[in-house]
Design a protein around this motif. Structure first.
Motif, PDB file in Angstrom:
ATOM      1  N   VAL A  20      46.397  53.386  45.171  1.00  0.00           N
ATOM      2  CA  VAL A  20      44.960  53.583  44.979  1.00  0.00           C
ATOM      3  C   VAL A  20      44.382  54.177  46.261  1.00  0.00           C
ATOM      4  CG1 VAL A  20      44.629  51.803  43.234  1.00  0.00           C
ATOM      5  CG2 VAL A  20      44.428  51.198  45.626  1.00  0.00           C
ATOM      6  N   LYS A  21      43.333  54.947  46.093  1.00  0.00           N
ATOM      7  CA  LYS A  21      42.675  55.597  47.215  1.00  0.00           C
ATOM      8  C   LYS A  21      41.304  54.950  47.389  1.00  0.00           C
ATOM      9  CE  LYS A  21      43.229  60.040  47.342  1.00  0.00           C
ATOM     10  NZ  LYS A  21      43.091  61.484  47.125  1.00  0.00           N
ATOM     11  N   THR A  22      40.965  54.615  48.636  1.00  0.00           N
ATOM     12  CA  THR A  22      39.650  54.036  48.891  1.00  0.00           C
ATOM     13  C   THR A  22      38.577  55.091  48.665  1.00  0.00           C
ATOM     14  OG1 THR A  22      39.669  54.553  51.239  1.00  0.00           O
ATOM     15  CG2 THR A  22      40.576  52.411  50.595  1.00  0.00           C
ATOM     16  N   ALA A  23      37.363  54.651  48.363  1.00  0.00           N
ATOM     17  CA  ALA A  23      36.252  55.578  48.122  1.00  0.00           C
ATOM     18  C   ALA A  23      35.430  55.792  49.392  1.00  0.00           C
ATOM     19  CB  ALA A  23      35.378  55.044  46.990  1.00  0.00           C
ATOM     20  N   ASP A  24      36.054  55.621  50.540  1.00  0.00           N
ATOM     21  CA  ASP A  24      35.390  55.812  51.820  1.00  0.00           C
ATOM     22  C   ASP A  24      35.214  57.307  52.113  1.00  0.00           C
ATOM     23  OD1 ASP A  24      35.494  53.041  52.228  1.00  0.00           O
ATOM     24  OD2 ASP A  24      37.491  53.190  53.130  1.00  0.00           O
ATOM     25  N   PRO A  25      34.334  57.651  53.081  1.00  0.00           N
ATOM     26  CA  PRO A  25      34.202  59.067  53.455  1.00  0.00           C
ATOM     27  C   PRO A  25      35.542  59.673  53.897  1.00  0.00           C
ATOM     28  CG  PRO A  25      32.396  57.805  54.384  1.00  0.00           C
ATOM     29  CD  PRO A  25      33.361  56.811  53.769  1.00  0.00           C
ATOM     30  N   VAL A  43      31.094  51.692  37.814  1.00  0.00           N
ATOM     31  CA  VAL A  43      31.249  53.108  38.168  1.00  0.00           C
ATOM     32  C   VAL A  43      30.148  53.501  39.157  1.00  0.00           C
ATOM     33  CG1 VAL A  43      31.253  55.469  37.281  1.00  0.00           C
ATOM     34  CG2 VAL A  43      32.287  53.634  35.928  1.00  0.00           C
ATOM     35  N   LEU A  44      30.571  54.012  40.312  1.00  0.00           N
ATOM     36  CA  LEU A  44      29.627  54.441  41.340  1.00  0.00           C
ATOM     37  C   LEU A  44      29.286  55.920  41.226  1.00  0.00           C
ATOM     38  CD1 LEU A  44      31.225  52.665  44.427  1.00  0.00           C
ATOM     39  CD2 LEU A  44      29.257  51.902  43.087  1.00  0.00           C
ATOM     40  N   ASP A  45      30.317  56.753  41.011  1.00  0.00           N
ATOM     41  CA  ASP A  45      30.101  58.191  40.959  1.00  0.00           C
ATOM     42  C   ASP A  45      31.329  58.907  40.434  1.00  0.00           C
ATOM     43  OD1 ASP A  45      31.849  57.948  43.093  1.00  0.00           O
ATOM     44  OD2 ASP A  45      30.467  58.722  44.592  1.00  0.00           O
ATOM     45  N   ARG A  46      31.160  60.209  40.202  1.00  0.00           N
ATOM     46  CA  ARG A  46      32.249  61.088  39.771  1.00  0.00           C
ATOM     47  C   ARG A  46      32.679  61.890  40.988  1.00  0.00           C
ATOM     48  NH1 ARG A  46      34.902  62.913  34.849  1.00  0.00           N
ATOM     49  NH2 ARG A  46      36.118  64.635  35.620  1.00  0.00           N
ATOM     50  N   ARG A  47      33.976  61.991  41.217  1.00  0.00           N
ATOM     51  CA  ARG A  47      34.495  62.735  42.373  1.00  0.00           C
ATOM     52  C   ARG A  47      35.303  63.943  41.899  1.00  0.00           C
ATOM     53  NH1 ARG A  47      34.528  59.377  47.167  1.00  0.00           N
ATOM     54  NH2 ARG A  47      32.807  57.947  46.810  1.00  0.00           N
ATOM     55  N   TRP A  52      37.061  58.812  39.587  1.00  0.00           N
ATOM     56  CA  TRP A  52      35.828  58.042  39.491  1.00  0.00           C
ATOM     57  C   TRP A  52      35.783  57.041  40.630  1.00  0.00           C
ATOM     58  CZ3 TRP A  52      32.179  59.297  36.009  1.00  0.00           C
ATOM     59  CH2 TRP A  52      32.562  60.121  34.960  1.00  0.00           C
ATOM     60  N   GLY A  53      34.651  56.961  41.310  1.00  0.00           N
ATOM     61  CA  GLY A  53      34.443  55.940  42.334  1.00  0.00           C
ATOM     62  C   GLY A  53      34.023  54.660  41.636  1.00  0.00           C
ATOM     63  N   ILE A  54      34.765  53.579  41.857  1.00  0.00           N
ATOM     64  CA  ILE A  54      34.500  52.315  41.169  1.00  0.00           C
ATOM     65  C   ILE A  54      34.447  51.183  42.180  1.00  0.00           C
ATOM     66  CG2 ILE A  54      35.303  50.705  39.389  1.00  0.00           C
ATOM     67  CD1 ILE A  54      36.864  53.143  38.238  1.00  0.00           C
ATOM     68  N   PHE A  56      34.909  47.428  43.017  1.00  0.00           N
ATOM     69  CA  PHE A  56      35.587  46.198  42.594  1.00  0.00           C
ATOM     70  C   PHE A  56      35.258  45.100  43.588  1.00  0.00           C
ATOM     71  CE2 PHE A  56      38.368  49.528  40.796  1.00  0.00           C
ATOM     72  CZ  PHE A  56      38.418  49.100  39.474  1.00  0.00           C
ATOM     73  N   ALA A  57      35.734  43.900  43.337  1.00  0.00           N
ATOM     74  CA  ALA A  57      35.473  42.766  44.232  1.00  0.00           C
ATOM     75  C   ALA A  57      36.023  43.022  45.634  1.00  0.00           C
ATOM     76  CB  ALA A  57      36.084  41.495  43.648  1.00  0.00           C
ATOM     77  N   LYS A  58      37.159  43.706  45.753  1.00  0.00           N
ATOM     78  CA  LYS A  58      37.798  43.948  47.055  1.00  0.00           C
ATOM     79  C   LYS A  58      37.418  45.279  47.681  1.00  0.00           C
ATOM     80  CE  LYS A  58      41.816  41.027  46.415  1.00  0.00           C
ATOM     81  NZ  LYS A  58      43.261  40.950  46.424  1.00  0.00           N
ATOM     82  N   GLY A  59      36.439  45.975  47.105  1.00  0.00           N
ATOM     83  CA  GLY A  59      36.004  47.242  47.677  1.00  0.00           C
ATOM     84  C   GLY A  59      35.876  48.329  46.630  1.00  0.00           C
ATOM     85  N   ALA A  60      35.554  49.527  47.088  1.00  0.00           N
ATOM     86  CA  ALA A  60      35.399  50.680  46.207  1.00  0.00           C
ATOM     87  C   ALA A  60      36.646  51.552  46.282  1.00  0.00           C
ATOM     88  CB  ALA A  60      34.166  51.477  46.604  1.00  0.00           C
ATOM     89  N   PHE A  61      37.118  51.954  45.113  1.00  0.00           N
ATOM     90  CA  PHE A  61      38.340  52.750  45.024  1.00  0.00           C
ATOM     91  C   PHE A  61      38.146  53.917  44.077  1.00  0.00           C
ATOM     92  CE2 PHE A  61      39.579  48.418  46.066  1.00  0.00           C
ATOM     93  CZ  PHE A  61      40.321  48.625  47.214  1.00  0.00           C
ATOM     94  N   LEU A  62      38.985  54.936  44.224  1.00  0.00           N
ATOM     95  CA  LEU A  62      38.970  56.106  43.358  1.00  0.00           C
ATOM     96  C   LEU A  62      40.092  55.980  42.339  1.00  0.00           C
ATOM     97  CD1 LEU A  62      38.492  58.885  46.056  1.00  0.00           C
ATOM     98  CD2 LEU A  62      36.743  57.766  44.675  1.00  0.00           C
ATOM     99  N   LEU A  63      39.747  56.054  41.057  1.00  0.00           N
ATOM    100  CA  LEU A  63      40.742  55.972  39.994  1.00  0.00           C
ATOM    101  C   LEU A  63      40.540  57.093  38.992  1.00  0.00           C
ATOM    102  CD1 LEU A  63      40.795  52.149  39.185  1.00  0.00           C
ATOM    103  CD2 LEU A  63      42.533  53.451  40.376  1.00  0.00           C
ATOM    104  N   ASP A  64      41.625  57.590  38.462  1.00  0.00           N
ATOM    105  CA  ASP A  64      41.595  58.569  37.390  1.00  0.00           C
ATOM    106  C   ASP A  64      41.203  57.855  36.098  1.00  0.00           C
ATOM    107  OD1 ASP A  64      42.584  60.300  35.201  1.00  0.00           O
ATOM    108  OD2 ASP A  64      43.342  61.505  36.862  1.00  0.00           O
TER     109      ASP A  64
END
Length: 82
Positions: A20-25, A43-47, A52-54, A56-64
């Motif tokens: 998984v990839k973090t949704a950090d800058p 869902v936070l945003d579309r990348r 998709w930036g999502i 979760f409890a442990k942070g924001a991650f990018l998922l297909d």
């Protein structure tokens, strides 16, 4: 074609990617066990690249979109009331 989600909607993880990839800058790769199948997020945003930036409890991650499904119920139709 990838599924579209509404920003702010709830989604559930249905499969784990190889990483998984973090949704950090400056995104970083993490092992897939930071999230679990069945875990819910918002869902936070579309990348770019179909991610998709999502949040979760442990942070924001990018998922297909192939790894998530929407759990928000569609609006009820008025036809049932007639």
């Amino acid at each position: 074609m990838s599924e579209e989600f509404i920003i702010g909607s709830k989604v559930r993880v249905i499969a784990l990617p190889p990483y998984v990839k973090t949704a950090d800058p400056m995104p970083m790769l993490r092992p897939p066990d930071v999230i679990h199948i069945g875990e819910e997020g918002i869902v936070l945003d579309r990348r770019p690249g179909g991610y998709w930036g999502i949040r979760f409890a442990k942070g924001a991650f990018l998922l297909d979109s192939q790894y998530i499904e929407s759990i928000d119920k569609p609006p009820a139709s008025n036809e049932a009331e007639s």
